[in-house]
Scaffold this motif. Structure first.
Motif, short mmCIF file in Angstrom:
data_model
loop_
_atom_site.label_atom_id
_atom_site.label_comp_id
_atom_site.label_asym_id
_atom_site.label_seq_id
_atom_site.Cartn_x
_atom_site.Cartn_y
_atom_site.Cartn_z
N LYS A 36 3.26 1.83 -1.96
CA LYS A 36 3.79 2.05 -3.30
C LYS A 36 2.80 2.78 -4.19
CE LYS A 36 6.84 -1.90 -2.95
NZ LYS A 36 7.18 -3.24 -3.45
N THR A 37 2.04 3.69 -3.61
CA THR A 37 1.08 4.49 -4.37
C THR A 37 1.60 5.91 -4.52
OG1 THR A 37 -0.13 5.16 -2.39
CG2 THR A 37 -0.83 3.11 -3.44
N THR B 179 0.83 -1.21 0.00
CA THR B 179 0.00 0.00 0.00
C THR B 179 0.86 1.26 0.00
OG1 THR B 179 -0.17 0.10 2.42
CG2 THR B 179 -1.87 -1.15 1.25
#
Length: 134
Positions: A66-67, A64
């Motif tokens: 890596k957004t 999560t």
């Protein structure tokens, strides 16, 4: 029956303690960045502790992060850390150098210049990494 014609004097307008001096704003930002860094460290310890409980859940949490929104939050965290570091060195010099109070304003501008230069370089690199992973 007569009435008094005296008029109450206008209240004395007192200026606020905060006048917008750059030193005051650096004091406020130093506290805000310190609290922000503290909360990041708190969340970081919590999400790292998950690995002992459930390694699969830890992997999901890391995914999560890596957004793009988290990427922008990382850039903001770098800004907080850099500002807090450069301003902290300035405050140490003001407190412990005998000529520190005399040169505190010049040191503020030096610290802000260093912050802008180092942050710009770091933000450019972080944005490059973020866009390459999209």
């Amino acid at each position: 029956m007569s009435t008094s014609t005296e008029v109450a004097p206008d209240p004395v307008r007192r200026r606020s303690l905060y006048r917008g001096d750059p030193g005051m704003w650096s004091w406020v930002l130093h506290r805000i960045t310190g609290v922000t860094i503290f909360f990041f460290l708190f969340v970081h310890v919590l999400d790292t502790a998950v690995i002992r409980v459930d390694p699969n859940q830890y992997d999901e949490i890391i995914e999560t992060y890596k957004t793009p929104i988290i990427g922008l939050m990382e850039i903001a965290l770098v800004a907080c850390v850099l500002f807090h570091a450069f301003n902290g060195v300035r405050l140490i010099l003001v407190d412990f150098w005998s000529k520190g109070p005399k040169y505190q304003r010049q040191m503020l501008w030096v610290a802000m210049t260093l912050f802008v230069v180092v942050f710009a370089a770091g933000a450019i690199r972080l944005l490059q990494i973020m866009f390459s992973h999209l």
